[in-house]
Design a protein around this motif. Sequence first.
Motif, PDB file in Angstrom:
ATOM      1  N   TRP A  79      38.547 -50.574  40.435  1.00 62.99           N
ATOM      2  CA  TRP A  79      37.613 -51.759  41.766  1.00 62.99           C
ATOM      3  C   TRP A  79      36.585 -51.678  42.184  1.00 62.99           C
ATOM      4  CZ3 TRP A  79      40.859 -56.085  43.916  1.00 62.99           C
ATOM      5  CH2 TRP A  79      42.570 -56.148  44.186  1.00 62.99           C
ATOM      6  N   TYR A  87      35.665 -57.115  43.038  1.00 64.03           N
ATOM      7  CA  TYR A  87      36.878 -57.484  41.550  1.00 64.03           C
ATOM      8  C   TYR A  87      37.390 -56.235  41.098  1.00 64.03           C
ATOM      9  CZ  TYR A  87      32.563 -60.980  41.647  1.00 64.03           C
ATOM     10  OH  TYR A  87      31.731 -61.559  42.268  1.00 64.03           O
ATOM     11  N   ARG A  88      38.672 -57.060  40.574  1.00 64.94           N
ATOM     12  CA  ARG A  88      39.987 -56.237  39.844  1.00 64.94           C
ATOM     13  C   ARG A  88      39.436 -55.764  38.474  1.00 64.94           C
ATOM     14  NH1 ARG A  88      45.306 -57.951  39.845  1.00 64.94           N
ATOM     15  NH2 ARG A  88      44.345 -59.460  36.877  1.00 64.94           N
ATOM     16  N   HIS A 110      38.714 -60.853  43.535  1.00 63.20           N
ATOM     17  CA  HIS A 110      40.175 -61.027  44.183  1.00 63.20           C
ATOM     18  C   HIS A 110      39.324 -61.960  45.104  1.00 63.20           C
ATOM     19  CE1 HIS A 110      43.470 -59.034  45.975  1.00 63.20           C
ATOM     20  NE2 HIS A 110      42.706 -58.986  46.833  1.00 63.20           N
TER      21      HIS A 110
END
Length: 113
Positions: A79, A87-88, A110
């Motif tokens: 992450w 953001y993943r 995300h």
Amino acid sequence: MTLPRYLAAAVFSLSMASAGVARAAPHPCAQDAVAQALKLLKFHVDGDTRAEVDDDVKVLHPFKNPANPKQKFDVLEVWGSVYKGQYRMHLIYAQMPGQCVLMGQEILEHASL
């Protein structure tokens, strides 16, 4: 009162696991995944200097190589964030002992729209 041997072993195992002692070893490519995730995130946000990633790497379920079903790819999840955006990222590695061969990557913001 003495606990039966099998029960004593079970209690010991549970206490060790809850204490965090019985952990799985980190993936051999975890550090590489963090470094690659930062590069990916910076590329995605056009070099924004506020980009940063967590050191925590989650190992996801591996999947078969579409080009050769006898081979598998490992998926490592990292992450990151930029300002208020999260953001993943999934970094996909070939299963090659002693090597970290990055085969693919994906990034997803995300967010709820």
